[in-house]
Scaffold this active site. Structure first.
Site, PDB file in Angstrom:
ATOM      1  N   TYR A 193       0.832  -1.212   0.000  1.00  0.00           N
ATOM      2  CA  TYR A 193       0.000   0.000   0.000  1.00  0.00           C
ATOM      3  C   TYR A 193       0.864   1.260   0.000  1.00  0.00           C
ATOM      4  O   TYR A 193       0.349   2.360  -0.199  1.00  0.00           O
ATOM      5  CB  TYR A 193      -0.953   0.026   1.212  1.00  0.00           C
ATOM      6  CG  TYR A 193      -1.866  -1.180   1.323  1.00  0.00           C
ATOM      7  CD1 TYR A 193      -2.180  -1.942   0.208  1.00  0.00           C
ATOM      8  CD2 TYR A 193      -2.421  -1.551   2.545  1.00  0.00           C
ATOM      9  CE1 TYR A 193      -3.004  -3.056   0.309  1.00  0.00           C
ATOM     10  CE2 TYR A 193      -3.256  -2.649   2.655  1.00  0.00           C
ATOM     11  CZ  TYR A 193      -3.536  -3.404   1.539  1.00  0.00           C
ATOM     12  OH  TYR A 193      -4.352  -4.495   1.637  1.00  0.00           O
ATOM     13  N   HIS A 243       0.872 -11.536   1.466  1.00  0.00           N
ATOM     14  CA  HIS A 243      -0.262 -10.808   0.864  1.00  0.00           C
ATOM     15  C   HIS A 243      -1.043 -11.647  -0.158  1.00  0.00           C
ATOM     16  O   HIS A 243      -2.253 -11.495  -0.306  1.00  0.00           O
ATOM     17  CB  HIS A 243       0.261  -9.530   0.208  1.00  0.00           C
ATOM     18  CG  HIS A 243      -0.735  -8.431   0.080  1.00  0.00           C
ATOM     19  ND1 HIS A 243      -0.419  -7.111   0.236  1.00  0.00           N
ATOM     20  CD2 HIS A 243      -2.066  -8.434  -0.187  1.00  0.00           C
ATOM     21  CE1 HIS A 243      -1.490  -6.359   0.079  1.00  0.00           C
ATOM     22  NE2 HIS A 243      -2.505  -7.144  -0.184  1.00  0.00           N
TER      23      HIS A 243
HETATM   24  N1  LIG Z   1      -5.511  -8.624   1.321  1.00  0.00           N
HETATM   25  C1  LIG Z   1      -5.944  -8.091   0.202  1.00  0.00           C
HETATM   26  O1  LIG Z   1      -5.567  -8.487  -0.912  1.00  0.00           O
HETATM   27  C2  LIG Z   1      -6.943  -6.970   0.281  1.00  0.00           C
HETATM   28  C3  LIG Z   1      -7.697  -6.610  -0.854  1.00  0.00           C
HETATM   29  C4  LIG Z   1      -8.633  -5.589  -0.707  1.00  0.00           C
HETATM   30  C5  LIG Z   1      -8.793  -4.946   0.499  1.00  0.00           C
HETATM   31  N2  LIG Z   1      -8.025  -5.304   1.579  1.00  0.00           N
HETATM   32  C6  LIG Z   1      -8.128  -4.600   2.872  1.00  0.00           C
HETATM   33  O2  LIG Z   1      -9.477  -4.404   3.209  1.00  0.00           O
HETATM   34  C7  LIG Z   1      -9.734  -3.010   3.371  1.00  0.00           C
HETATM   35  C8  LIG Z   1     -11.158  -2.689   3.013  1.00  0.00           C
HETATM   36  O3  LIG Z   1     -11.408  -3.060   1.672  1.00  0.00           O
HETATM   37  P1  LIG Z   1     -12.624  -2.519   0.822  1.00  0.00           P
HETATM   38  O4  LIG Z   1     -12.329  -1.159   0.322  1.00  0.00           O
HETATM   39  O5  LIG Z   1     -12.976  -3.513  -0.205  1.00  0.00           O
HETATM   40  O6  LIG Z   1     -13.772  -2.439   1.935  1.00  0.00           O
HETATM   41  P2  LIG Z   1     -15.337  -2.291   1.905  1.00  0.00           P
HETATM   42  O7  LIG Z   1     -15.996  -3.346   1.076  1.00  0.00           O
HETATM   43  O8  LIG Z   1     -15.727  -2.177   3.323  1.00  0.00           O
HETATM   44  O9  LIG Z   1     -15.601  -0.926   1.135  1.00  0.00           O
HETATM   45  C9  LIG Z   1     -15.257   0.315   1.671  1.00  0.00           C
HETATM   46  C10 LIG Z   1     -15.780   1.423   0.758  1.00  0.00           C
HETATM   47  O10 LIG Z   1     -17.213   1.378   0.699  1.00  0.00           O
HETATM   48  C11 LIG Z   1     -17.717   2.693   0.853  1.00  0.00           C
HETATM   49  N3  LIG Z   1     -19.088   2.606   1.372  1.00  0.00           N
HETATM   50  C12 LIG Z   1     -19.511   2.326   2.625  1.00  0.00           C
HETATM   51  N4  LIG Z   1     -20.866   2.300   2.691  1.00  0.00           N
HETATM   52  C13 LIG Z   1     -21.292   2.590   1.446  1.00  0.00           C
HETATM   53  C14 LIG Z   1     -22.591   2.725   0.878  1.00  0.00           C
HETATM   54  N5  LIG Z   1     -23.696   2.551   1.606  1.00  0.00           N
HETATM   55  N6  LIG Z   1     -22.689   3.031  -0.437  1.00  0.00           N
HETATM   56  C15 LIG Z   1     -21.575   3.202  -1.193  1.00  0.00           C
HETATM   57  N7  LIG Z   1     -20.318   3.104  -0.716  1.00  0.00           N
HETATM   58  C16 LIG Z   1     -20.184   2.783   0.590  1.00  0.00           C
HETATM   59  C17 LIG Z   1     -16.746   3.339   1.814  1.00  0.00           C
HETATM   60  O11 LIG Z   1     -16.834   4.742   1.781  1.00  0.00           O
HETATM   61  C18 LIG Z   1     -15.416   2.810   1.280  1.00  0.00           C
HETATM   62  O12 LIG Z   1     -14.948   3.587   0.212  1.00  0.00           O
HETATM   63  C19 LIG Z   1      -8.672  -2.337   2.514  1.00  0.00           C
HETATM   64  O13 LIG Z   1      -8.427  -0.991   2.868  1.00  0.00           O
HETATM   65  C20 LIG Z   1      -7.474  -3.227   2.784  1.00  0.00           C
HETATM   66  O14 LIG Z   1      -6.879  -2.877   4.020  1.00  0.00           O
HETATM   67  C21 LIG Z   1      -7.118  -6.307   1.480  1.00  0.00           C
HETATM   68  O1  LIG Z   2      -4.774  -5.585  -0.500  1.00  0.00           O
HETATM   69  C1  LIG Z   2      -5.508  -4.832  -1.402  1.00  0.00           C
HETATM   70  C2  LIG Z   2      -5.142  -5.204  -2.786  1.00  0.00           C
HETATM   71  C3  LIG Z   2      -3.820  -4.680  -3.161  1.00  0.00           C
HETATM   72  C4  LIG Z   2      -2.736  -5.449  -3.406  1.00  0.00           C
HETATM   73  N1  LIG Z   2      -1.695  -4.651  -3.729  1.00  0.00           N
HETATM   74  C5  LIG Z   2      -2.093  -3.372  -3.698  1.00  0.00           C
HETATM   75  C6  LIG Z   2      -1.399  -2.194  -3.960  1.00  0.00           C
HETATM   76  C7  LIG Z   2      -2.091  -1.030  -3.817  1.00  0.00           C
HETATM   77  C8  LIG Z   2      -3.437  -1.029  -3.447  1.00  0.00           C
HETATM   78  C9  LIG Z   2      -4.125  -2.190  -3.212  1.00  0.00           C
HETATM   79  C10 LIG Z   2      -3.446  -3.368  -3.337  1.00  0.00           C
END
Ligand SMILES: NC(=O)c1ccc[n+]([C@@H]2O[C@H](COP(=O)([O-])OP(=O)(O)OC[C@H]3O[C@@H](n4cnc5c(N)ncnc54)[C@H](O)[C@@H]3O)[C@@H](O)[C@H]2O)c1
Ligand SMILES: OCCc1c[nH]c2ccccc12
Length: 292
Positions: free
Chosen positions: A61, A117
């Site tokens: 990130y 990851h």
């Molecule tokens: N390990 C991985 O590969 C991986 C991949 C993706 C995300 N992640 C982690 O998970 C975290 C959260 O992921 P995400 O972004 O998919 O989460 P999420 O599905 O909770 O979505 C969050 C987004 O939804 C919006 N939101 C909330 N309520 C809403 C509504 N009613 N209508 C429209 N939009 C709405 C929020 O403002 C935000 O932008 C990331 O920041 C990261 O730390 C990890």
């Molecule tokens: O974990 C969220 C998915 C992801 C993998 N590599 C990244 C680099 C930047 C932003 C999101 C991601």
């Protein structure tokens, strides 16, 4: 402010708060961007101030320095009260160096949960197999530099490769998980091996995955519980037996998310979302179009 409930991991008494604040999607920076983005630090400080105790970061990130600044500027939240996850991927060839770099950027002397990851690297190119990488993480765990170790985006096949060589099984598999991507076989595998599922992308049914068959169910349950659609889906992730990772830059959305600790869905409603959710499949991350 109520404290966030935790669940026990399979590693010596470590507890993970059931909801985490993500530094990945709303806040990531372009690879190689060394300039600090104050908006990321501010959002993280706000997340701490509203009561998030679990922060989900990653080498990929590019914002560990901003997360570190948020931590060092918030001494009212002692390190021992926080649960910090970070992940390695680009530096998978040298986990020990990757961890040292992350610790330095974050300004902490241990990580609560260190994750690989994703399992998709080229083993020849990186000079390390999944099995070797896992043994290296076990070494970091033995040294106490990471309180728990786990993986992210792993399927059963890759988890089995680890299980065959592991002294310490993964504590967590962080995967895209929501009603439109339930993967019951993986969940069953996690259950059988004491692996906690950490669900990212929990809101996809009302964001990138909308519209869909769940729309009317979520609307009906919003009325029944007097909770927002966001809260119904986040709570579903918990009541379905997962830890949930969400994000937002907006303080009101952070509070909305944390307020899910104050109610619970009836089992029949958890099941209704499961059943209707299975009518659609929608995956966002780590598919062919996803660029990291
Ligand atoms: N390990 C991985 O590969 C991986 C991949 C993706 C995300 N992640 C982690 O998970 C975290 C959260 O992921 P995400 O972004 O998919 O989460 P999420 O599905 O909770 O979505 C969050 C987004 O939804 C919006 N939101 C909330 N309520 C809403 C509504 N009613 N209508 C429209 N939009 C709405 C929020 O403002 C935000 O932008 C990331 O920041 C990261 O730390 C990890
Ligand atoms: O974990 C969220 C998915 C992801 C993998 N590599 C990244 C680099 C930047 C932003 C999101 C991601």
């Amino acid at each position: 402010m109520s404290t966030v409930p935790t669940i026990k991991l399979n590693h010596g008494g470590v507890e993970i708060p059931i909801i985490g604040y993500g530094l990945g999607t709303a806040h990531f920076k372009r690879a190689g961007d060394e300039t600090l983005d104050p908006a990321i630090t501010t959002a993280t400080q706000t997340a701490l101030s509203v009561g998030f105790t679990h922060l989900d970061g990653a080498e990929a990130y590019g914002n560990e320095p901003e997360l570190g600044l948020a931590l060092s500027s918030s001494p009212q939240y002692p390190r021992s009260s926080l649960f910090i996850t970070t992940k390695l991927y680009k530096s998978i060839s040298s986990p020990s160096e990757a961890l040292s770099t992350s610790l330095k950027k974050l300004g902490v002397d241990y990580i609560d949960l260190y994750l690989i990851h994703a399992p998709f690297w080229d083993e020849n190119e990186k000079g390390i197999t999944i099995e070797q990488a896992w043994r290296e993480l076990e070494g970091l765990y033995d040294k106490g530099l990471v309180k728990a170790i786990g993986v992210s985006n792993f399927g059963i096949e890759e988890l089995e490769r680890i299980r065959k060589v592991a002294r310490v099984l993964p504590a967590v598999n962080q995967v895209e998980y929501h009603p439109y991507l339930q993967n019951p076989e993986l969940k069953e595998y996690h259950k059988n091996h004491g692996i906690v599922t950490a669900a990212y992308g929990p809101l996809i049914p009302i964001t990138k995955g909308a519209p869909g068959p769940l729309d009317s169910v979520i609307e009906e349950l919003s009325k029944k519980y007097n909770k927002s659609a966001t809260q119904i889906l986040l709570r579903w992730a918990i009541d379905d037996g997962n830890v949930v990772i969400t994000t937002s830059s907006k303080e009101w959305r952070m509070k909305e998310a944390l307020a899910i600790t104050e109610f619970k869905l009836d089992e029949e409603d958890v099941e209704k979302i499961r059943t209707v959710g299975k009518e659609k499949r929608h995956r966002i991350f780590w598919n062919k179009e996803f660029k990291e």
